[in-house]
Scaffold this motif. Structure first.
Motif, PDB file in Angstrom:
ATOM      1  N   VAL A  20      -6.721   3.412  -3.116  1.00  0.00           N
ATOM      2  CA  VAL A  20      -5.419   3.299  -3.770  1.00  0.00           C
ATOM      3  C   VAL A  20      -5.589   3.213  -5.293  1.00  0.00           C
ATOM      4  O   VAL A  20      -4.884   3.881  -6.050  1.00  0.00           O
ATOM      5  CB  VAL A  20      -4.659   2.081  -3.228  1.00  0.00           C
ATOM      6  CG1 VAL A  20      -3.474   1.761  -4.104  1.00  0.00           C
ATOM      7  CG2 VAL A  20      -4.213   2.347  -1.802  1.00  0.00           C
ATOM      8  N   GLN A  46       3.105   1.348  -3.630  1.00  0.00           N
ATOM      9  CA  GLN A  46       2.401   1.782  -4.847  1.00  0.00           C
ATOM     10  C   GLN A  46       2.490   3.279  -5.057  1.00  0.00           C
ATOM     11  O   GLN A  46       2.233   3.765  -6.154  1.00  0.00           O
ATOM     12  CB  GLN A  46       0.946   1.311  -4.823  1.00  0.00           C
ATOM     13  CG  GLN A  46       0.119   1.759  -3.628  1.00  0.00           C
ATOM     14  CD  GLN A  46      -0.512   3.121  -3.774  1.00  0.00           C
ATOM     15  OE1 GLN A  46      -0.653   3.641  -4.852  1.00  0.00           O
ATOM     16  NE2 GLN A  46      -0.880   3.711  -2.642  1.00  0.00           N
ATOM     17  N   ILE A  55      -9.946   0.511   1.262  1.00  0.00           N
ATOM     18  CA  ILE A  55      -8.509   0.830   1.195  1.00  0.00           C
ATOM     19  C   ILE A  55      -7.971   0.573  -0.214  1.00  0.00           C
ATOM     20  O   ILE A  55      -7.340   1.433  -0.823  1.00  0.00           O
ATOM     21  CB  ILE A  55      -7.720   0.010   2.239  1.00  0.00           C
ATOM     22  CG1 ILE A  55      -8.071   0.496   3.649  1.00  0.00           C
ATOM     23  CG2 ILE A  55      -6.215   0.147   2.000  1.00  0.00           C
ATOM     24  CD1 ILE A  55      -7.426  -0.288   4.746  1.00  0.00           C
ATOM     25  N   LEU A 112       0.830  -1.208   0.000  1.00  0.00           N
ATOM     26  CA  LEU A 112       0.000   0.000   0.000  1.00  0.00           C
ATOM     27  C   LEU A 112       0.861   1.254   0.000  1.00  0.00           C
ATOM     28  O   LEU A 112       0.468   2.285  -0.543  1.00  0.00           O
ATOM     29  CB  LEU A 112      -0.922   0.001   1.224  1.00  0.00           C
ATOM     30  CG  LEU A 112      -1.958  -1.129   1.237  1.00  0.00           C
ATOM     31  CD1 LEU A 112      -2.703  -1.160   2.550  1.00  0.00           C
ATOM     32  CD2 LEU A 112      -2.940  -0.973   0.086  1.00  0.00           C
ATOM     33  N   MET A 129      -6.006   6.411  -7.058  1.00  0.00           N
ATOM     34  CA  MET A 129      -4.812   7.232  -7.260  1.00  0.00           C
ATOM     35  C   MET A 129      -4.213   7.021  -8.653  1.00  0.00           C
ATOM     36  O   MET A 129      -3.387   7.806  -9.100  1.00  0.00           O
ATOM     37  CB  MET A 129      -3.738   6.873  -6.220  1.00  0.00           C
ATOM     38  CG  MET A 129      -4.120   7.213  -4.800  1.00  0.00           C
ATOM     39  SD  MET A 129      -2.799   6.735  -3.695  1.00  0.00           S
ATOM     40  CE  MET A 129      -3.607   6.942  -2.123  1.00  0.00           C
ATOM     41  N   HIS A 130      -4.584   5.918  -9.305  1.00  0.00           N
ATOM     42  CA  HIS A 130      -3.951   5.598 -10.581  1.00  0.00           C
ATOM     43  C   HIS A 130      -4.940   5.535 -11.736  1.00  0.00           C
ATOM     44  O   HIS A 130      -4.556   5.258 -12.860  1.00  0.00           O
ATOM     45  CB  HIS A 130      -3.216   4.254 -10.478  1.00  0.00           C
ATOM     46  CG  HIS A 130      -2.228   4.207  -9.358  1.00  0.00           C
ATOM     47  ND1 HIS A 130      -0.982   4.791  -9.447  1.00  0.00           N
ATOM     48  CD2 HIS A 130      -2.306   3.694  -8.115  1.00  0.00           C
ATOM     49  CE1 HIS A 130      -0.334   4.611  -8.310  1.00  0.00           C
ATOM     50  NE2 HIS A 130      -1.114   3.957  -7.485  1.00  0.00           N
TER      51      HIS A 130
END
Lengths: 175, 691
Positions: free
Chosen positions: B63, A37, B59, A34, B66-67
């Motif tokens: 994440v 990345q 979670i 986590l 973000m991409h």
């Protein structure tokens, strides 16, 4: 509910500690991907490969700005006067002492290559402005000389020199 | 979360905080001292498992965001860039994608448990209703999440589901336009789905807090369904329930990891590895497995409006369950008839799920109508009637009596029944999905021996290098490989070219770059950071040069093609981790050309007959022939060898981190087995005191 004293307290404690320890290792290992990345991904790293810049079109007294890894790089073809000024300064009078010789490549003295990011808070200084014939940062008034060294203002350090070398007399590779 | 706390803070900081914000006391009374019925079985651990899944999804989702780029032109490639380039991107994506399925598996078990043990009955009606609301929010979230990768199933799923609202009389079409933000599913739709997909999970968190609050007010139901009478009926939540839940969660993670690391594509649809194309609908639109029962209900009714009403009604009816079933006895254990009808209902739901994956025709439609009727009859006829007529068995006096009266075999029984139910459901549903696809194909590609198959599979470097040579010398004349960069050729886990070799390959390509100082575009030699240069500048050029059929991009071909495995093979596939339909198909296709089509088959002009191509008429001429490509390593230069090598290469192109995935999978599996074992013994040790 009754709580009896266990006949074998050490074995029980060991089991609890082992379980807790393994679970803690698992939790820590889970955090790793986590966090990892967030680092630059493979395409960003690949795009940060060295670049080549042709110096031929830059006349004496002119400069160009190229981008490498998202950062502006000033390449300045300095006049003889600028070089002279940069070399005449007393080192002891500089906030961040460095000789102009150290900041340029031997045999290519007229070429100054610096990362154009003010060492104060990251604004881009303007070339050929300010009192020292170098760079002036409009954000907070830092002044750099014709060697990109800090002379006046809140910035703590000189404009950094990126890794580069001359591939030929008129071509450099940055990175 | 209810009543005054028994928490006694120590004088000092904790006392100071407690006087101002009794948050520690709240946690203490809710999750430590909270009295839990001591006879809870493992079906009760799914509440905690669901909480865990919600946290994992949030979670990993944050994440992934973000991409991710929510734009029709970039969404598909940004997901692929995430999987290929971001550190552990493949892990995060697999976790989130498989996590959605795990979430639904857990929620269905949780719901059926509530149904069986009467957990919705007085005084837990609000608790149940909150649960149904969470389930509805989950369905909306899951649907919108599935749209985001912008594959073919994403796009057409979005189209079909939003069109459901067009069934509403008068305002239906306006509502659909409102949902789309345009005249069709497009960029505005994708953007708002992204926004809502980010928002809804936090609404779920809110409703989950209410749900947990409600369970702390009424206390948990229990398998006996009798309310606790004395303190002897209860144990404190921590450590008793906590340890049991942690053990169950750990075991659930093993099941979860099986999908993340070994079967990432088992629950997905191959079609979603093809980028969304508004001009072509895939032959079989199938929703994700967790919607299949409702999809079957929708399709079973020949009227558009009534079908939609029935589908939503099938969920809405759950809200009224506490009043439809007014039987005082909660647990089906003591309801001989209720129990039988419950299991019949489970079978109905599973069969509906199976039918949802079948084509809507013939016997399937008739069966689906019958089962839809049975679904509603259970709630609207069976339960109300049973509440009035059923003769129940005597209830135990108390929870303690219930614990004392039965043997300790509950774990084994639970595990066995979970396995049976999951196995049966999975078998049918996956079977249905398999059948829906390529139901008409009679030629099944032969299964090859692939070095990358199985839990310890690795790519054969020499084979990948040979495959690349074939791609470069033959395929690349027409087919692009857009998602790959030249640098990937030197990546670990790939064909293991040296960085110099990769740079040399890149330098052979001509890349259009610019504009330069004069404002002109110019050509330059490729660099390792460049993506593979496509043979045609755009799709229309590719189409024009190839007789009207654009040669598809090959980057994901090995994952975008699949075929029916047939019953019972796909059940074994789950255990043998079979994921190689793609390369099998490509290898078969390359060798499946026949000069003369079978009698009665008319081949259109400019097409070729291929045994394995859907419809058999393919625009691609037979691309490979014996001796066409020269191998330096002495491998036979035969068609079969060529076909296998290039298929293996394309598998690597589609799944470049396969080796890392399987390697990490082994480590995670070993870790989870150790952790589960330790948690089991710790739990046993702790519960030994309570018995």
């Amino acid at each position: 509910m009754t709580t009896e004293a266990s006949s074998d307290p050490t074995r029980r404690d060991f089991l609890y500690i082992a379980t807790g320890a393994v679970a803690a290792v698992g939790a820590a290992a889970t955090v790793w991907p986590l966090v990892a990345q967030m680092n630059p991904d493979a395409s960003t790293i690949a795009a940060g490969a060295p670049i080549q810049v042709d110096l031929a079109p830059i006349a004496s007294g002119q400069d160009i700005k190229v981008f490498w890894r998202g950062k502006p790089i000033y390449i300045m073809n300095r006049t003889a006067k600028q070089v002279e000024e940069a070399r005449a300064v007393e080192l002891s009078s500089l906030p961040d002492p460095a000789t102009d010789q150290d900041r340029t490549k031997e045999g290519h003295e007229q070429w100054l290559v610096v990362i154009g990011i003010c060492t104060h808070l990251g604004c881009i200084p303007i070339a050929h402005e300010g009192k020292y014939d170098g760079f002036f940062c409009p954000c907070h008034g830092s002044q750099y000389d014709s060697s990109g060294r800090i002379r006046q203002g809140p910035a703590p350090a000189n404009l950094p020199v990126p890794p580069y070398q001359f591939v030929s007399d008129s071509k450099i590779q940055i990175g | 979360m209810s009543g005054p706390s028994t928490y006694q803070p120590r004088p000092g900081v904790m006392k100071w905080l407690e006087d101002r914000l009794p948050i520690v006391g709240l946690v203490h009374s809710s999750f430590i001292a909270f009295p839990t019925p001591r006879n809870l079985n493992y079906w009760w651990t799914f509440g905690v498992i669901l909480s865990m899944m919600l946290v994992i999804q949030i979670i990993t989702g944050v994440v992934l965001a973000m991409h991710y780029t929510p734009h029709v032109d970039f969404a598909f490639t940004s997901v692929e860039a995430l999987v290929r380039d971001v550190n552990f991107g493949w892990l995060l994506r697999n976790t989130h994608a498989a996590g959605a399925s795990m979430f639904f598996i857990a929620v269905y078990i949780h719901m059926f448990r509530g149904l069986y043990y009467g957990s919705y009955k007085e005084p837990r009606e609000v608790l149940w209703i909150l649960g149904v609301i969470i389930y509805l929010l989950m369905m909306a979230t899951g649907f919108m999440g599935y749209v985001l990768p912008w594959g073919q199933m994403s796009f057409w799923g979005a189209t079909v589901i939003t069109n459901l609202f067009s069934a509403i009389p008068i305002v239906g079409d306006s509502i659909v336009t409102l949902l789309w933000g345009g005249y069709s599913v497009g960029n505005p739709t994708l953007n708002r789905f992204y926004s809502l997909h980010y928002l809804l999970p936090f609404l779920i968190v809110g409703v989950v807090i209410l749900h947990v609050w409600a369970v702390h007010v009424t206390g948990q139901n229990n398998p006996a369904g009798v309310e606790p009478k004395t303190e002897k009926d209860m144990v404190p939540f921590t450590p008793y329930a906590t340890m049991k839940d942690l053990f169950a969660a750990s075991v659930f993670l093993i099941f979860f990891s099986w999908f993340i690391f070994y079967m990432p594509n088992y629950l997905g649809d191959a079609e979603n590895y093809v980028q969304a194309n508004p001009g072509v609908t895939p032959p079989h639109i199938v929703p994700e497995w967790y919607y299949l029962p409702f999809y079957a209900i929708l399709r079973s009714i020949p009227n558009k409006l009534l079908g939609v009403v029935a589908m939503f009604g099938a969920i809405i009816v759950l809200l009224f369950l506490p009043w439809l079933d007014s039987m005082k006895v909660r647990s089906s254990r003591y309801r001989p008839l209720g129990k039988r009808f419950f299991w019949a209902f489970v079978v109905v739901c599973i069969l509906l799920g199976w039918l949802g994956g079948k084509p809507a025709e013939g016997i399937y439609t008739i069966l689906a109508r019958f089962l839809t009727a049975a679904y509603f009859a259970y709630f609207l006829i069976v339960l109300p009637l049973l509440s009035r007529m059923e003769k129940t068995l005597p209830l135990p006096n108390s929870i303690s009596d219930d614990v004392l009266s039965k043997s300790d075999s509950s774990l084994g029984k639970t595990v066995a029944s979970i396995a049976v139910v999951l196995g049966l459901a999975g078998t049918l549903v996956m079977g249905g999905l398999q059948n829906a696809k390529a139901a008409t194909e009679e030629n099944i590609p032969a299964s090859q021996q692939w070095s990358f198959a199985g839990p310890f599979g690795k790519y054969d470097r020499a084979q990948l290098q040979r495959g690349f040579k074939i791609y470069k010398e033959v395929c690349s004349a027409c087919h692009s490989l857009k998602l790959l960069a030249y640098r990937n050729l030197a990546d670990p886990g790939g064909p293991s070219f040296t960085p110099e070799q990769a740079a040399a390959v890149a330098a052979e390509a001509t890349v259009k770059d610019g504009p330069n100082d004069a404002g002109d575009m110019f050509d330059r030699p490729g660099r390792v950071a460049d993506r593979f240069v496509s043979p045609f500048p755009n799709e229309m050029a590719a189409r024009a040069a190839n007789g009207g059929a654009a040669p598809p991009d090959l980057s994901l071909m090995a994952k975008a093609r699949s075929y029916e495995r047939g019953f019972p093979q796909f059940v074994f596939d789950f255990f043998t981790q079979f994921q190689e339909q793609g390369p099998n198909y490509i290898a078969a296709l390359l060798q499946g050309f026949e000069d003369t089509p079978p009698e009665g088959f008319t081949l259109p002009d400019g097409s070729y007959y291929n045994k394995y191509f859907p419809g058999h008429s393919i625009k691609m001429p037979p691309p490979l022939s014996e001796g066409q490509v020269t191998f330096d390593d002495g491998s036979p230069q035969t068609l079969a060898q060529y076909a296998n090598d290039v298929s293996a290469f394309l598998m690597w192109a589609a799944e470049p981190h396969l080796e890392a995935r399987k390697r990490l999978g082994l480590q995670v599996m070993i870790f989870l087995l150790i952790l589960s074992g330790l948690l089991y013994f710790t739990k046993q040790r702790i519960w030994a005191d309570a018995h």
